[in-house]
Design an enzyme around this catalytic site. Structure first.
Site, PDB file in Angstrom:
ATOM      1  N   HIS A   1       5.555  75.266  46.677  1.00 23.89           N
ATOM      2  CA  HIS A   1       6.428  75.852  47.711  1.00 23.89           C
ATOM      3  C   HIS A   1       7.030  77.159  47.203  1.00 23.89           C
ATOM      4  O   HIS A   1       7.035  78.178  47.906  1.00 23.89           O
ATOM      5  CB  HIS A   1       7.599  74.917  48.045  1.00 23.89           C
TER       6      HIS A   1
ATOM      7  N   LYS B   1       8.861  61.569  58.839  1.00 24.44           N
ATOM      8  CA  LYS B   1       8.999  61.272  57.412  1.00 24.44           C
ATOM      9  C   LYS B   1      10.365  60.663  57.125  1.00 24.44           C
ATOM     10  O   LYS B   1      11.352  61.012  57.756  1.00 24.44           O
ATOM     11  CB  LYS B   1       8.856  62.550  56.579  1.00 24.44           C
TER      12      LYS B   1
ATOM     13  N   ARG C   1      -2.618  73.492  51.310  1.00 22.20           N
ATOM     14  CA  ARG C   1      -3.280  73.092  50.068  1.00 22.20           C
ATOM     15  C   ARG C   1      -4.736  72.727  50.257  1.00 22.20           C
ATOM     16  O   ARG C   1      -5.522  72.785  49.323  1.00 22.20           O
ATOM     17  CB  ARG C   1      -2.549  71.884  49.462  1.00 22.20           C
TER      18      ARG C   1
ATOM     19  N   SER D   1       5.195  67.165  47.986  1.00 20.27           N
ATOM     20  CA  SER D   1       6.521  66.563  47.826  1.00 20.27           C
ATOM     21  C   SER D   1       6.425  65.046  47.766  1.00 20.27           C
ATOM     22  O   SER D   1       7.136  64.395  47.005  1.00 20.27           O
ATOM     23  CB  SER D   1       7.443  66.977  48.973  1.00 20.27           C
TER      24      SER D   1
END
Length: 160
Positions: free
Chosen positions: A18, A42, A95, A132
């Site tokens: 990030h 989430k 990614r 994360s």
């Protein structure tokens, strides 16, 4: 006319990937808003205020330029925030093809709703495998996450 962009994310917690994208994007725009957003899909590890604080510290420690604003947004559409601050671009770190498949429909809708374009940026390959959620899992099981996160985050997670 100023070039203003927004880098949105849950940043739960912020990773070196990030931070890499944030610092490079800051060099491309006159003003960069790093926006901690609530993702209802989430379950968050860190409260939004803590994520904002860790981002501010990590960005400062990285010696990044002074054109970065860290904020949070939990109600309404992301493009509402972007238009409120005069941003015409969203910057998304990706990614893999999985991220591209997830982000593409949102990018199209954001352009349709508010004329806000999306730029995809790849992180440094050294950090491209880190998410994360991986950091949360490794940290939760007592592993060392310091190779994957800024020092402030590693210190915070050790204390938690």
């Amino acid at each position: 006319m100023q070039r203003i962009a927004v880098v949105p994310g849950s940043f739960d917690p912020v990773t070196l990937g990030h931070l890499d994208v944030i610092v490079r994007a800051a060099g491309m725009f006159d003003e960069l808003h790093v926006l901690v957003v609530h993702n209802p899909a989430k379950t968050a590890l860190l409260p939004i205020a803590e994520r904002v604080s860790l981002l501010e510290t990590s960005i400062q420690d990285a010696g990044s330029p002074g054109n970065i604003v860290v904020a949070s947004w939990s109600v309404g559409l992301l493009v509402d925030y972007a238009t409120d601050v005069g941003a015409s671009v969203l910057v998304k770190g990706i990614r893999s093809q999985v991220d591209v498949a997830y982000e593409t429909p949102m990018a199209i809708v954001n352009r349709h709703l508010a004329g806000v374009e999306t730029i995809f940026m790849l992180p440094d390959p050294a950090h491209a495998h880190v998410s994360s959620s991986l950091v949360r899992q490794v940290s939760g099981l007592g592993g060392d996450v310091s190779p994957y996160v800024p020092a402030a985050v590693a210190d915070f997670l050790k204390r938690s």
